[in-house]
Motif scaffolding. Sequence first.
Motif, PDB file in Angstrom:
ATOM      1  N   ALA A 158       0.831  -1.200   0.000  1.00  0.00           N
ATOM      2  CA  ALA A 158       0.000   0.000   0.000  1.00  0.00           C
ATOM      3  C   ALA A 158       0.872   1.260   0.000  1.00  0.00           C
ATOM      4  N   GLU A 159       1.965   1.220   0.759  1.00  0.00           N
ATOM      5  CA  GLU A 159       2.860   2.385   0.822  1.00  0.00           C
ATOM      6  C   GLU A 159       3.538   2.620  -0.519  1.00  0.00           C
ATOM      7  N   HIS A 160       3.952   1.528  -1.109  1.00  0.00           N
ATOM      8  CA  HIS A 160       4.589   1.585  -2.429  1.00  0.00           C
ATOM      9  C   HIS A 160       3.638   2.234  -3.434  1.00  0.00           C
ATOM     10  N   LYS A 161       2.392   1.803  -3.363  1.00  0.00           N
ATOM     11  CA  LYS A 161       1.377   2.307  -4.275  1.00  0.00           C
ATOM     12  C   LYS A 161       1.124   3.796  -4.053  1.00  0.00           C
ATOM     13  N   LEU A 162       1.038   4.145  -2.775  1.00  0.00           N
ATOM     14  CA  LEU A 162       0.774   5.544  -2.435  1.00  0.00           C
ATOM     15  C   LEU A 162       1.902   6.435  -2.949  1.00  0.00           C
ATOM     16  N   LYS A 163       3.143   5.949  -2.759  1.00  0.00           N
ATOM     17  CA  LYS A 163       4.311   6.717  -3.198  1.00  0.00           C
ATOM     18  C   LYS A 163       4.274   6.880  -4.721  1.00  0.00           C
ATOM     19  N   LEU A 164       3.961   5.799  -5.395  1.00  0.00           N
ATOM     20  CA  LEU A 164       3.926   5.820  -6.860  1.00  0.00           C
ATOM     21  C   LEU A 164       2.833   6.789  -7.348  1.00  0.00           C
ATOM     22  N   GLU A 165       1.696   6.778  -6.616  1.00  0.00           N
ATOM     23  CA  GLU A 165       0.599   7.692  -6.954  1.00  0.00           C
ATOM     24  C   GLU A 165       1.038   9.140  -6.828  1.00  0.00           C
ATOM     25  N   GLN A 166       1.740   9.420  -5.705  1.00  0.00           N
ATOM     26  CA  GLN A 166       2.211  10.794  -5.486  1.00  0.00           C
ATOM     27  C   GLN A 166       3.195  11.194  -6.577  1.00  0.00           C
ATOM     28  N   ASP A 167       4.103  10.266  -6.887  1.00  0.00           N
ATOM     29  CA  ASP A 167       5.090  10.543  -7.942  1.00  0.00           C
ATOM     30  C   ASP A 167       4.399  10.793  -9.275  1.00  0.00           C
ATOM     31  N   LEU A 168       3.367   9.993  -9.555  1.00  0.00           N
ATOM     32  CA  LEU A 168       2.669  10.093 -10.839  1.00  0.00           C
ATOM     33  C   LEU A 168       1.975  11.443 -10.980  1.00  0.00           C
ATOM     34  N   SER A 169       1.468  11.950  -9.837  1.00  0.00           N
ATOM     35  CA  SER A 169       0.765  13.232  -9.914  1.00  0.00           C
ATOM     36  C   SER A 169       1.719  14.363 -10.302  1.00  0.00           C
ATOM     37  N   HIS A 170       3.018  14.164 -10.100  1.00  0.00           N
ATOM     38  CA  HIS A 170       4.000  15.187 -10.487  1.00  0.00           C
ATOM     39  C   HIS A 170       4.629  14.902 -11.842  1.00  0.00           C
ATOM     40  N   ALA A 171       4.403  13.682 -12.328  1.00  0.00           N
ATOM     41  CA  ALA A 171       5.155  13.225 -13.507  1.00  0.00           C
ATOM     42  C   ALA A 171       4.896  14.078 -14.749  1.00  0.00           C
ATOM     43  N   ILE A 172       3.613  14.487 -14.924  1.00  0.00           N
ATOM     44  CA  ILE A 172       3.292  15.267 -16.124  1.00  0.00           C
ATOM     45  C   ILE A 172       4.029  16.603 -16.107  1.00  0.00           C
ATOM     46  N   GLY A 173       3.855  17.307 -14.990  1.00  0.00           N
ATOM     47  CA  GLY A 173       4.485  18.618 -14.861  1.00  0.00           C
ATOM     48  C   GLY A 173       6.000  18.548 -14.930  1.00  0.00           C
ATOM     49  N   ALA A 174       6.571  17.448 -14.437  1.00  0.00           N
ATOM     50  CA  ALA A 174       8.022  17.301 -14.390  1.00  0.00           C
ATOM     51  C   ALA A 174       8.597  16.799 -15.711  1.00  0.00           C
ATOM     52  N   GLY A 175       7.737  16.601 -16.696  1.00  0.00           N
ATOM     53  CA  GLY A 175       8.217  16.172 -18.012  1.00  0.00           C
ATOM     54  C   GLY A 175       8.741  14.750 -18.026  1.00  0.00           C
ATOM     55  N   GLN A 176       8.228  13.907 -17.117  1.00  0.00           N
ATOM     56  CA  GLN A 176       8.725  12.519 -17.062  1.00  0.00           C
ATOM     57  C   GLN A 176       7.952  11.575 -17.977  1.00  0.00           C
ATOM     58  N   LEU A 177       6.845  12.064 -18.531  1.00  0.00           N
ATOM     59  CA  LEU A 177       6.069  11.205 -19.428  1.00  0.00           C
ATOM     60  C   LEU A 177       6.505  11.461 -20.860  1.00  0.00           C
ATOM     61  N   LYS A 178       6.413  10.400 -21.646  1.00  0.00           N
ATOM     62  CA  LYS A 178       6.859  10.504 -23.024  1.00  0.00           C
ATOM     63  C   LYS A 178       6.044   9.520 -23.846  1.00  0.00           C
ATOM     64  N   LEU A 179       5.768   9.895 -25.080  1.00  0.00           N
ATOM     65  CA  LEU A 179       5.094   8.947 -25.969  1.00  0.00           C
ATOM     66  C   LEU A 179       6.115   8.314 -26.902  1.00  0.00           C
ATOM     67  N   LEU A 180       5.996   7.004 -27.063  1.00  0.00           N
ATOM     68  CA  LEU A 180       6.740   6.311 -28.104  1.00  0.00           C
ATOM     69  C   LEU A 180       5.749   6.010 -29.222  1.00  0.00           C
ATOM     70  N   TYR A 181       6.254   5.761 -30.417  1.00  0.00           N
ATOM     71  CA  TYR A 181       5.386   5.565 -31.578  1.00  0.00           C
ATOM     72  C   TYR A 181       5.735   4.256 -32.274  1.00  0.00           C
ATOM     73  N   GLN A 182       4.695   3.390 -32.408  1.00  0.00           N
ATOM     74  CA  GLN A 182       4.928   2.116 -33.084  1.00  0.00           C
ATOM     75  C   GLN A 182       4.284   2.137 -34.469  1.00  0.00           C
ATOM     76  N   PRO A 183       5.064   1.763 -35.500  1.00  0.00           N
ATOM     77  CA  PRO A 183       4.553   1.830 -36.878  1.00  0.00           C
ATOM     78  C   PRO A 183       3.370   0.903 -37.140  1.00  0.00           C
ATOM     79  N   LEU A 184       2.492   1.396 -37.993  1.00  0.00           N
ATOM     80  CA  LEU A 184       1.319   0.665 -38.459  1.00  0.00           C
ATOM     81  C   LEU A 184       1.500   0.548 -39.970  1.00  0.00           C
ATOM     82  N   ILE A 185       1.401  -0.696 -40.472  1.00  0.00           N
ATOM     83  CA  ILE A 185       1.792  -0.986 -41.849  1.00  0.00           C
ATOM     84  C   ILE A 185       0.595  -1.448 -42.670  1.00  0.00           C
ATOM     85  N   ASN A 186       0.536  -0.984 -43.905  1.00  0.00           N
ATOM     86  CA  ASN A 186      -0.473  -1.472 -44.844  1.00  0.00           C
ATOM     87  C   ASN A 186      -0.075  -2.891 -45.288  1.00  0.00           C
ATOM     88  N   ALA A 187      -0.960  -3.861 -45.052  1.00  0.00           N
ATOM     89  CA  ALA A 187      -0.613  -5.265 -45.324  1.00  0.00           C
ATOM     90  C   ALA A 187      -0.345  -5.507 -46.810  1.00  0.00           C
TER      91      ALA A 187
END
Length: 275
Positions: A20-49
Motif C-alpha cells: 500500500a505504501e509503495h502504491k501511495l508513493k507511486l501515486e504521489q510521484d505520478l501526480s508530479h510526472a506530467i508537470g516534471a516532463g517525465q512522461l513521453k510517448l513512443l510511436y509504433q509503426p502501423l503498416i499497410n498489409a
Amino acid sequence: AKGQGRGTCCYFNAEMQSVAEHKLKLEQDLSHAIGAGQLKLLYQPLINAADQSLVGFEALIRWHHPTRGVVPPTEFIPLAEETGLIMNLGDWVIEEACRAASQWPENISVAVNLSARQLVLPALPATVNAALSRYRVQANRLELEVTESVFLEDTAGSLDVLKRLRALGVGIALDDFGTGYSSLGYLNKAVFHKLKIDGSFVREAAGNRETVAIIQSIVQLAKSFRMTVTAEGVETADDFTRMRDLGCHQIQGYLFGRPMEFERASELVHGTQNR
Ligand code: C2E
Ligand code: CA
Ligand code: CA
Ligand code: CA
C-alpha cells in the motif's frame, strides 16, 4: 499452530502495508510526472498489409521515473485510473499525439489509447477538438483506441461520447478484440471504424487451426460492418503472411518496428516518403 497463524497474519499485514505504501508513493510521484516532463510517448509503426507501406503510428506512453527508471504503462495506467489522474494524463496524451501528427505528412495517422474512464467525461470531444485545431491536424488523422471495457460501466454515456467523437471525424478503434468481455453486440453500435485483433490471437494462430478459424470469422464479421482490420503483435514473417492472407488490412508488431522515439519515427516517415 495458533502462534504460526498469528505470525502469518502479522507478516501478511506488514506486506500488505508495504504494498500500500509503495502504491501511495507511486501515486504521489505520478501526480508530479506530467508537470516534471517525465512522461513521453513512443510511436509504433502501423503498416499497410498489401504493400507494406507506413500508414501511421500508435502512441504508447512511457514514464521515466527519476529513481525507478522506466515504469511500463501496464503498471501506472491502472493507478492513474483509480486515482482519477487518468483525466489529466489522457488529455496530455491527446495533446502530445496531435503535436506529433502536426509534424508529419497528412497521409500519416496517429492512434491514441483511451481509458474507459475518460469516456465518462462529456467534455472529451471538446478536448479532442481543441487539440486538433490547435495543431491544425485533420480529424481523420487521429484514431482513438478503446477496449470493450468501455461498455462495462455507464454504457449509454460512453456510447454517446464515442458517437460525438465519431461525429468530429476521428476514427474509433476497438482494441484488443478477442480478449476479455468480447460480445459481438458491440460491433453493431456503428461507432467503430476499426477492429484490432489482439496479439495473443495472432501468435496463437501459428500452431492452432481453431484460432485461425476464429480469426477468419472475426475478419469476415468486421468487413461486413465495413471496418478496417488490424492485426497486432505480429512478430514473424509467418505471422505477417498469415494475417495478411486472412484478410487483415493493417499490421502492427515488432516485425515492422518496436515503439520508438518521435525522432526515429520521423526518420521512418521521411525515409518512406523519399522512397
Ligand atoms: P495496447 O494498446 O494493446 O498496446 C499494444 C502493446 O503491445 C504495447 O505494449 C506494445 O509495445 C506491445 N507490442 C507491440 N507489438 C508487439 C509485438 O509484436 N509483440 C509483443 N509481445 N508485444 C507487442 P505497451 O507499450 O507496454 O502498452 C501496454 C498497454 O498499456 C497498451 O496495450 C495500452 O492498453 C496501455 N497504454 C499504453 N499507452 C497508453 C496511453 O497513452 N493511455 C492509456 N489509457 N493506455 C495506454
Ligand atoms: Ca492500443
Ligand atoms: Ca491492443
Ligand atoms: Ca492491450
